[in-house]
Design a protein around this motif. Structure first.
Motif, short mmCIF file in Angstrom:
data_model
loop_
_atom_site.label_atom_id
_atom_site.label_comp_id
_atom_site.label_asym_id
_atom_site.label_seq_id
_atom_site.Cartn_x
_atom_site.Cartn_y
_atom_site.Cartn_z
N MET A 118 94.90 -157.23 -73.83
CA MET A 118 93.79 -158.09 -73.44
C MET A 118 93.93 -158.54 -71.99
SD MET A 118 93.26 -160.42 -76.88
CE MET A 118 91.96 -161.40 -76.12
N LEU A 119 95.16 -158.77 -71.55
CA LEU A 119 95.38 -159.13 -70.15
C LEU A 119 95.08 -157.97 -69.21
CD1 LEU A 119 98.68 -161.21 -70.46
CD2 LEU A 119 96.37 -162.08 -70.10
N LEU A 120 95.17 -156.76 -69.73
CA LEU A 120 94.90 -155.57 -68.92
C LEU A 120 93.45 -155.11 -68.99
CD1 LEU A 120 98.09 -153.41 -69.67
CD2 LEU A 120 97.63 -154.82 -67.67
N VAL A 121 92.59 -155.90 -69.61
CA VAL A 121 91.18 -155.51 -69.74
C VAL A 121 90.51 -155.28 -68.38
CG1 VAL A 121 88.91 -156.40 -70.41
CG2 VAL A 121 90.77 -156.42 -72.05
N PRO A 122 90.73 -156.13 -67.34
CA PRO A 122 90.11 -155.84 -66.04
C PRO A 122 90.48 -154.46 -65.50
CG PRO A 122 90.92 -158.08 -66.08
CD PRO A 122 91.43 -157.43 -67.33
N LEU A 123 91.74 -154.07 -65.66
CA LEU A 123 92.13 -152.72 -65.23
C LEU A 123 91.47 -151.66 -66.11
CD1 LEU A 123 95.96 -153.20 -64.53
CD2 LEU A 123 94.08 -153.19 -62.88
N ALA A 124 91.30 -151.96 -67.38
CA ALA A 124 90.64 -151.01 -68.28
C ALA A 124 89.18 -150.81 -67.89
CB ALA A 124 90.75 -151.49 -69.73
N VAL A 125 88.52 -151.88 -67.42
CA VAL A 125 87.13 -151.75 -66.99
C VAL A 125 87.03 -150.81 -65.79
CG1 VAL A 125 85.17 -153.02 -66.00
CG2 VAL A 125 86.46 -154.00 -67.90
N LYS A 126 87.96 -150.97 -64.83
CA LYS A 126 87.98 -150.05 -63.69
C LYS A 126 88.25 -148.62 -64.15
CE LYS A 126 89.45 -153.46 -60.25
NZ LYS A 126 90.48 -153.81 -59.24
N GLN A 127 89.11 -148.50 -65.15
CA GLN A 127 89.40 -147.18 -65.69
C GLN A 127 88.15 -146.55 -66.30
OE1 GLN A 127 91.62 -147.15 -69.36
NE2 GLN A 127 92.73 -145.31 -68.79
N ILE A 128 87.38 -147.34 -67.03
CA ILE A 128 86.15 -146.84 -67.65
C ILE A 128 85.15 -146.40 -66.58
CG2 ILE A 128 84.14 -147.51 -69.02
CD1 ILE A 128 86.02 -149.28 -70.66
N HIS A 129 85.00 -147.20 -65.52
CA HIS A 129 84.09 -146.83 -64.44
C HIS A 129 84.55 -145.54 -63.77
CE1 HIS A 129 82.64 -151.27 -63.99
NE2 HIS A 129 82.11 -150.66 -65.04
N SER A 130 85.85 -145.39 -63.59
CA SER A 130 86.37 -144.16 -63.00
C SER A 130 86.08 -142.97 -63.89
CB SER A 130 87.88 -144.30 -62.76
OG SER A 130 88.42 -143.08 -62.29
N MET A 131 86.25 -143.13 -65.20
CA MET A 131 85.96 -142.04 -66.12
C MET A 131 84.48 -141.69 -66.13
SD MET A 131 88.43 -143.02 -69.35
CE MET A 131 87.84 -141.64 -70.32
N GLN A 132 83.63 -142.70 -65.99
CA GLN A 132 82.19 -142.44 -65.93
C GLN A 132 81.84 -141.63 -64.69
OE1 GLN A 132 80.67 -146.44 -66.17
NE2 GLN A 132 80.30 -146.31 -68.37
N ASN A 133 82.45 -141.98 -63.55
CA ASN A 133 82.20 -141.22 -62.33
C ASN A 133 82.70 -139.79 -62.46
OD1 ASN A 133 80.95 -143.30 -60.93
ND2 ASN A 133 82.86 -144.09 -60.10
N MET A 134 83.88 -139.63 -63.04
CA MET A 134 84.42 -138.29 -63.21
C MET A 134 83.54 -137.46 -64.13
SD MET A 134 87.26 -138.11 -61.39
CE MET A 134 88.31 -136.87 -62.12
N GLN A 135 83.02 -138.09 -65.18
CA GLN A 135 82.13 -137.38 -66.10
C GLN A 135 80.81 -137.03 -65.43
OE1 GLN A 135 83.11 -136.43 -69.00
NE2 GLN A 135 81.23 -135.68 -69.95
N ARG A 136 80.29 -137.94 -64.61
CA ARG A 136 78.99 -137.72 -63.96
C ARG A 136 79.07 -136.55 -62.97
NH1 ARG A 136 78.56 -142.37 -61.90
NH2 ARG A 136 77.67 -143.32 -63.76
N PHE A 137 80.18 -136.45 -62.25
CA PHE A 137 80.32 -135.42 -61.23
C PHE A 137 81.14 -134.23 -61.71
CE2 PHE A 137 79.62 -139.32 -58.72
CZ PHE A 137 78.53 -138.92 -57.96
N ALA A 138 81.39 -134.15 -63.01
CA ALA A 138 82.20 -133.06 -63.54
C ALA A 138 81.62 -131.68 -63.23
CB ALA A 138 82.40 -133.23 -65.05
N PRO A 139 80.30 -131.44 -63.35
CA PRO A 139 79.77 -130.10 -63.03
C PRO A 139 80.04 -129.69 -61.59
CG PRO A 139 78.16 -131.35 -64.29
CD PRO A 139 79.23 -132.32 -63.91
N GLN A 140 79.86 -130.63 -60.63
CA GLN A 140 80.12 -130.29 -59.23
C GLN A 140 81.59 -129.99 -58.99
OE1 GLN A 140 78.23 -132.70 -60.43
NE2 GLN A 140 76.73 -133.48 -58.96
N MET A 141 82.47 -130.77 -59.63
CA MET A 141 83.90 -130.53 -59.44
C MET A 141 84.32 -129.19 -60.05
SD MET A 141 85.63 -134.29 -59.89
CE MET A 141 84.89 -134.61 -61.50
N LYS A 142 83.71 -128.82 -61.17
CA LYS A 142 84.02 -127.53 -61.77
C LYS A 142 83.55 -126.39 -60.88
CE LYS A 142 84.13 -129.01 -66.60
NZ LYS A 142 83.51 -128.90 -67.96
#
Length: 273
Positions: free
Chosen positions: A46-70
């Motif tokens: 629970m104390l690490l939730v702020p870092l988890a939110v950043k992690q989720i945003h990073s995963m969303q960006n990676m998923q959004r740009f996955a076709p270009q990266m591939k």
């Protein structure tokens, strides 16, 4: 190995803090020692939730740009150095931080080592029984009692956690390595304290739940539809001044010369005289 790394004991403040928290959860709240480890794990996550939110945003960006990266990986698949340079350039241009998904894991390493020291120097006699699922002695090795069950659940939860953590960021070879690591670590994990395995199992289950929530919140990547032979042609085409005009209709093929005259076949056999 871990004892040699922590010989200087720079985690003494964190070790003392965890000892007091476990004492409070057991003696004041009334939880068995095993469930006190689970509650401590939930508090840490629970104390690490702020870092988890950043992690989720990073995963969303990676998923959004996955076709270009591939596409970049496919274009420079024979030149790994150029591939990494182009990917790093792409990350900078799109404000992507691929290391953000690893920050929560790195933040948990001091917790893991501090809890190892807590269980090694645990000042209390642990006598959990079967009442209210106090199934394990957290100071025993994971090879004793119900410990092997914890190891199996740890391995399964680690596989599931690796799946959610690597689905959007890792390629096929990296995912295979992540899937094999939990099985390869079992000979080492089984010699840890059962409380340590219980902590890691609980944090893996938390990660799995977080991954399920992330998948529901993560927008699906937009796929550009491919045109096929059955796709109807566009009726309008843009022109330079911004207006639209009907697409040119191909003219029928021109014929050369006058049209051919079709001769009628004569019937065989004439009229009888």
């Amino acid at each position: 190995m871990i004892a040699s790394l922590l010989a200087a004991n720079p985690l003494k403040p964190l070790e003392d803090l965890f000892t007091h928290v476990l004492d409070w959860l057991h003696h004041t709240v009334g939880l068995p020692w095993a469930w006190s480890i689970v509650a401590l794990t939930v508090i840490v996550r629970m104390l690490l939730v702020p870092l988890a939110v950043k992690q989720i945003h990073s995963m969303q960006n990676m998923q959004r740009f996955a076709p270009q990266m591939k596409e970049i990986q496919k274009k420079y698949k024979t030149d790994k150095k150029r591939q990494q340079e182009e990917l790093m350039k792409f990350y900078r241009e799109n404000n992507i931080n691929p290391a953000a998904s690893c920050v929560p894991l790195l933040a948990q390493l001091p917790v893991f080592f501090a809890l190892y020291l807590v269980l090694k120097h645990f000042p209390h006699q642990v006598g959990d029984n079967l009442s209210w699922l106090g199934l394990v002695d957290i100071t025993d090795k994971a090879s004793a009692g119900w410990g092997p069950v914890l190891v199996v659940v740890y391995a399964v939860s680690q596989l599931a956690s690796s799946y959610f953590m690597s689905a959007a960021t890792a390629d096929r070879s990296q995912r295979i390595i992540l899937y094999l690591m939990p099985v390869a670590f079992i000979p080492f994990i089984i010699n840890f304290k059962a409380g340590l395995v219980l902590y890691w199992m609980t944090t893996n289950l938390w990660t799995v739940g977080q991954g399920l929530i992330t998948r529901r919140l993560m927008p699906k990547p937009q796929v550009t539809p491919k045109r096929s032979s059955r796709t109807a042609p566009r009726e309008e085409e843009p022109v330079e001044d911004g207006s639209r005009e009907p697409a040119a209709v191909p003219a029928p093929a021109a014929t050369s010369g006058p049209p051919r005259r079709v001769r009628k076949k004569k019937k065989k056999g004439g009229a009888r005289r």
